[in-house]
Design an enzyme around this catalytic site. Structure first.
Site, PDB file in Angstrom:
ATOM      1  N   HIS A  58      -5.716  -2.329  -4.443  1.00  0.00           N
ATOM      2  CA  HIS A  58      -6.661  -1.342  -3.907  1.00  0.00           C
ATOM      3  C   HIS A  58      -8.102  -1.800  -4.160  1.00  0.00           C
ATOM      4  O   HIS A  58      -8.408  -2.411  -5.177  1.00  0.00           O
ATOM      5  CB  HIS A  58      -6.425   0.026  -4.549  1.00  0.00           C
ATOM      6  N   GLU A  64      -0.668  -1.991  -0.400  1.00  0.00           N
ATOM      7  CA  GLU A  64      -2.038  -1.507  -0.273  1.00  0.00           C
ATOM      8  C   GLU A  64      -2.988  -2.591   0.218  1.00  0.00           C
ATOM      9  O   GLU A  64      -3.053  -3.696  -0.337  1.00  0.00           O
ATOM     10  CB  GLU A  64      -2.520  -0.975  -1.625  1.00  0.00           C
ATOM     11  N   THR A 106      -4.143   5.254   3.529  1.00  0.00           N
ATOM     12  CA  THR A 106      -2.811   4.992   2.964  1.00  0.00           C
ATOM     13  C   THR A 106      -1.841   6.130   3.254  1.00  0.00           C
ATOM     14  O   THR A 106      -0.689   5.900   3.644  1.00  0.00           O
ATOM     15  CB  THR A 106      -2.917   4.762   1.448  1.00  0.00           C
TER      16      THR A 106
END
Length: 616
Positions: free
Chosen positions: A400, A242, A284
């Site tokens: 994230h 991420e 994502t």
């Protein structure tokens, strides 16, 4: 006091249509400065004003004496819309459109990130609500105007809107930001709704061929591909990291490596330092989609939400006849970004989400990377013990945005000046992610799943936009990079492939997420003769063209030499070199690649829209 009474008295004696028009126009001026950086008087008067007047004339026509609540409701709705577009632009560098309402279910998950980037100046969009208090205290006198006159002016405004939309459409502007700036934001949304600003004529299916795609990309089929089948019958584990950017690889801060485990893995992997994100609005989930399909994301919808009901050719389906069992692992709920449907569309046989990983140690949306890996590896071992080969996607989420790692999990000491900043939090989060990459490698080794596994790590998308850093953060980044932090640097994500039987190598080949599938299947010795794909095998082609359409406007592309970004057209666009990030001269070769990049996107959009709806 006398002056203030005069001002308020004058305001209150005006017809509300005049007052609310002035107020809404002031908001539009403020919005244009925030998003476009300037005001165009022609656009304001000839394109934004007619739309606003039309709304207010319709209120006068239809609401009658109950017009005042409708004025305030309209003002509030448009204030919220302008605020949302401004926040979205700050976060993604792109425009929020009405189609993104399909993503409204994701807002709850993103609340912390939105709060992190919220600019107090945004509150000016709602300052006019104080007028509500004034109106309750005073009784404004409405000017008596015949409804017939309102109807005539409404028709004139509607005509002006249609003419302005038509005029801008004739310019054939590809860049969404420039189109919205020229057309006016409200008119642009209207144009999108009626389809004029979104899709040109779809290509015929017979025109969407692999030969045509290769022609546009400037590649020719290789008779005997290099490394074809080198990893035949090997397990495949792909880990998507991420918000993981490439500058982290090899980075040292105060003499300490930020990513020691990935750096160690480089010594036995193929490493592509010139690898770039190509995600769309799904971020994502779009990266997952490209990995598994080699199809470009659309510019207006997240692929998981738009095409989760389709039967999509994919890597999981390609590998199934070769005795592979496919599984995907994500620590959030499957319903987030409609993954429950997307994974079915992609043919995954097993899916694991928040209900499986639990909330024992939570970071951001779900369980930490440690939990992800510790609970995933036993499931992979079960697949192996069943006599099947493994194809697994692992979605690591611990880095994230807004990069707030629990203190007890921190493994890296950042400089004092960066503490409490987004960049500082990012370094801490990614250092933790790297520590768990090392943990995953040890788990795979301990369970006999490492040696004969094609192990892939890649970043999904930008973490920190080029304009997101304060002066201190920008200074640190420039020191680390040796150059200013730019859109090109932010788009650069890492790709590492540990290939059984192949020595470590740094490959300067330019590539993107669209290229993952063809590169992997070449190594596995699987042919795609009957499947359309838009990427290319990074081990057999040295030149590339990578269309971009999110974070950068449509028409942007990366090739072996430059990153190009269009203006109103190709000719007023800008280009920077990959080697130096200095402004590049645009030559005819780049203009041709601009046209070819747009054609590739058009073919991809037509192809994915042609895919059949999945039968229950």
């Amino acid at each position: 006091m006398l002056f203030s009474n005069f001002v308020f008295g004058g305001m209150l004696m005006m017809n509300p249509i005049l007052l609310f028009t002035v107020v809404l126009m002031a908001k539009v001026v403020f919005f244009q400065n925030l998003v476009f950086g300037e005001n165009d008087v022609k656009v304001l008067l000839l394109r934004e004003l007619p739309f606003i007047l039309l709304l207010h004339f319709l209120i006068e026509l239809l609401a009658g004496k109950r017009r005042l609540p409708f004025y305030f409701l309209t003002s509030a709705v448009f204030s919220l819309a302008l605020l949302s577009i401004a926040v979205y632009h700050d976060f993604y560098g792109s425009l929020l459109t009405y189609q993104a309402l399909a993503q409204a279910g994701q807002i709850g998950e993103l609340t912390e990130s939105i709060v992190e980037i919220f600019n107090p100046w945004y509150l000016l969009f709602f300052v006019d609500l104080v007028l509500l208090v004034v109106y309750k205290k005073f009784k404004p006198q409405n000017l008596k105007i015949r409804k017939a006159n309102y109807a005539v002016v409404s028709a004139v405004c509607a005509g002006a809107i249609l003419v302005s939309v038509w005029q801008v459409e004739q310019k054939d502007i590809i860049n969404e930001m420039k189109k919205a700036e020229q057309m006016g934001m409200f008119n642009y949304q209207f144009a999108l709704a009626v389809g004029g600003a979104v899709h040109s004529q779809e290509p015929e299916l017979e025109d969407i061929t692999q030969a045509r795609i290769q022609e546009l990309k400037g590649t020719t089929p290789v008779a005997k591909p290099q490394d074809f089948g080198l990893a035949k019958h090997k397990d495949v584990i792909v880990v998507q990291l991420e918000s993981f950017q490439n500058f982290l690889i090899g980075l040292k801060i105060d003499g300490k490596e930020v990513t020691p485990n990935l750096n160690k893995l480089l010594k036995e992997s193929l490493y592509f330092p010139n690898f770039y994100q190509q995600v769309g609005k799904g971020n994502t989930s779009d990266a997952e989609f490209m990995l598994n399909t080699s199809i470009y994301p659309l510019g207006d919808y997240a692929m998981s939400q738009k095409f989760g009901n389709r039967d999509i050719p994919s890597l999981a389906k390609l590998l199934k006849p070769y005795n592979y069992e496919s599984a995907t692992f994500h620590t959030n709920e499957l319903e987030f970004w409609n993954r429950n449907q997307m994974y079915q569309a992609l043919g995954f046989e097993k899916t694991f989400d928040k209900s499986f990983f639990g909330e024992e140690e939570t970071i951001s949306f779900g369980a930490s990377d440690r939990i992800l890996y510790e609970k995933t590896v036993p499931e992979l071992k079960k697949i192996k013990q069943s006599g099947k080969h493994i194809y697994a996607n692992l979605i690591a989420m611990s880095s994230h945005h807004p990069f707030k790692l629990p203190e007890e999990l921190n493994v890296f000491e950042i400089p004092e000046e960066l503490k409490g900043t987004p960049l500082g939090g990012y370094i801490e989060s990614t250092a933790y992610v790297d520590s768990q990459v090392g943990h995953l490698v040890e788990l795979l080794k301990a369970n006999g799943l490492y040696k004969d596994t094609l192990l892939v790590f890649y970043g999904d998308h930008v973490a920190l936009g080029a304009n997101a850093l304060n002066e201190t953060e920008a200074a640190y980044m420039s020191d680390w990079l040796g150059t200013d932090y730019s859109a090109l640097e932010s788009f650069n994500v890492p790709l590492l492939m540990k290939v059984p039987g192949k020595k470590a190598q740094v490959l300067p080949t330019v590539g993107g997420q669209i290229d993952l599938l063809p590169t992997i299947v070449n190594l596995l010795g699987v042919k795609m003769d009957d499947q359309i794909y838009f990427g290319q095998d990074l081990l057999n082609y040295s030149k590339n063209v990578l269309p971009e359409r999110f974070y950068l406007p449509t028409g942007s592309f990366i090739n072996n030499e430059i990153l190009f970004r269009p203006g109103l057209s190709y000719h007023d666009g800008t280009a920077v070199t990959l080697a130096t990030q200095e402004e590049a001269e645009k030559v005819e070769e780049y203009a041709e690649q601009f046209t070819r990049a747009l054609e590739l996107l058009k073919l991809s959009d037509g192809y994915v829209r042609s895919l059949p709806v999945r039968q229950p």
